[in-house]
Motif scaffolding. Structure first.
Motif, PDB file in Angstrom:
ATOM      1  N   ASP A  36      -2.558   0.527  -1.530  1.00  0.00           N
ATOM      2  CA  ASP A  36      -2.102  -0.718  -2.157  1.00  0.00           C
ATOM      3  C   ASP A  36      -2.890  -1.918  -1.645  1.00  0.00           C
TER       4      ASP A  36
ATOM      5  N   ASP B 151       5.360   4.778   4.172  1.00  0.00           N
ATOM      6  CA  ASP B 151       4.250   5.615   3.734  1.00  0.00           C
ATOM      7  C   ASP B 151       2.964   4.824   3.940  1.00  0.00           C
TER       8      ASP B 151
ATOM      9  N   LYS C 210       0.048   5.205   1.299  1.00  0.00           N
ATOM     10  CA  LYS C 210       0.261   4.403   0.091  1.00  0.00           C
ATOM     11  C   LYS C 210       0.030   2.930   0.388  1.00  0.00           C
TER      12      LYS C 210
END
Length: 271
Positions: free
Chosen positions: A33, A26, A29
């Motif tokens: 992060d 992903d 994401k």
């Protein structure tokens, strides 16, 4: 970056490319992060100094990363940063710059997967031109008295529904975390990174037997010359491959139907 940091960044890019070539990752994401990690390292000067201290063992620094970030960000981000702190960095700030670059690169991979990378690159360029020619807008986006949330909301108001979501996220991150850069300089750096990503091609190589390091290097060089772009190789082994090797670049498959091209590639690989 110079010296050790340049080598460390090159290694980090290779690990990033290997990770994001897997469709199951992903990348949106991962980008979020890495943005969070960038903010942490930018704030915590003592932490980034520890993580880039050449006197500390690389494995010990990787374990520290796992303890601090495990459960806070995804495993892919932890693995990337763990690999990065094992490398040697000339300056502690270079590590933060590298993580920030990988965060933006993850967004560009998301756009590339969606087939909208060209749009994102164009939008970043055009927004940069608008900022340069509109002093009032530039002042609002760079106002030190304005909160980060207010500036992010302004970006969403300006670009939401008019630009690709990747563009919106990249610009919002830039205006809320400028890290000492001018807005124009940051947009220019993003545009350059997008262009580098767009010019990178992926070749899916299936061979009857595993290729040696020398064969992989020769194949990569031959394909780069053939297509005029940097080439990343995804390797697979299938004993049933006709002719011993098959190469797919985008929608094009180099096999017996393009005999002259395949012959040239095979000749170069054989040396």
């Amino acid at each position: 970056m110079n010296g050790a940091s340049r080598e460390a960044l090159a290694a980090a890019r290779e690990r990033f490319d290997a990770l994001t070539d897997t469709a199951s990752v992903d990348v949106e994401k991962l980008a979020a992060d890495l943005v969070a990690v960038t903010g942490l390292l930018d704030r915590e000067v003592s932490l980034r100094r520890v993580l880039t201290d050449p006197a500390q063992a690389g494995e010990a620094k990787a374990e520290l990363v796992a303890r601090l970030l495990g459960g806070q960000v995804g495993g892919e981000a932890v693995d990337l940063l763990s690999g990065m702190v094992r490398s040697r960095w000339s300056r502690s700030r270079d590590l933060v710059d590298a993580v920030e670059e990988l965060a933006a690169s993850a967004e560009f991979v998301a756009a590339q997967r969606a087939g909208t990378l060209d749009d994102v690159e164009d939008e970043l360029f055009r927004f940069g031109r608008i900022v340069s020619s509109t002093q009032e807008l530039r002042s609002a986006l760079t106002d030190r008295a304005a909160t980060a949330s207010a500036k992010a909301e302004l970006v969403r108001t300006l670009l939401g529904g008019r630009a690709n979501p990747v563009t919106v996220r990249l610009v919002a991150t830039l205006v809320t975390r400028p890290r000492g850069r001018s807005l124009e300089g940051g947009l220019e750096a993003l545009s350059k990174l997008a262009a580098e990503r767009r010019n990178r091609m992926v070749a899916v190589v299936t061979s009857a037997v595993p290729l040696s390091d020398r064969q992989r290097q020769r194949l990569g060089a031959a394909l780069a010359q053939l297509y005029g772009r940097q080439m990343h190789l995804n390797l697979d082994v299938d004993p049933g491959v006709v002719g011993g090797i098959s190469v797919q670049v985008g929608d094009e498959v180099i096999n017996g139907t393009i005999a002259d091209r395949l012959h040239e590639v095979a000749r170069r690989v054989a040396g």
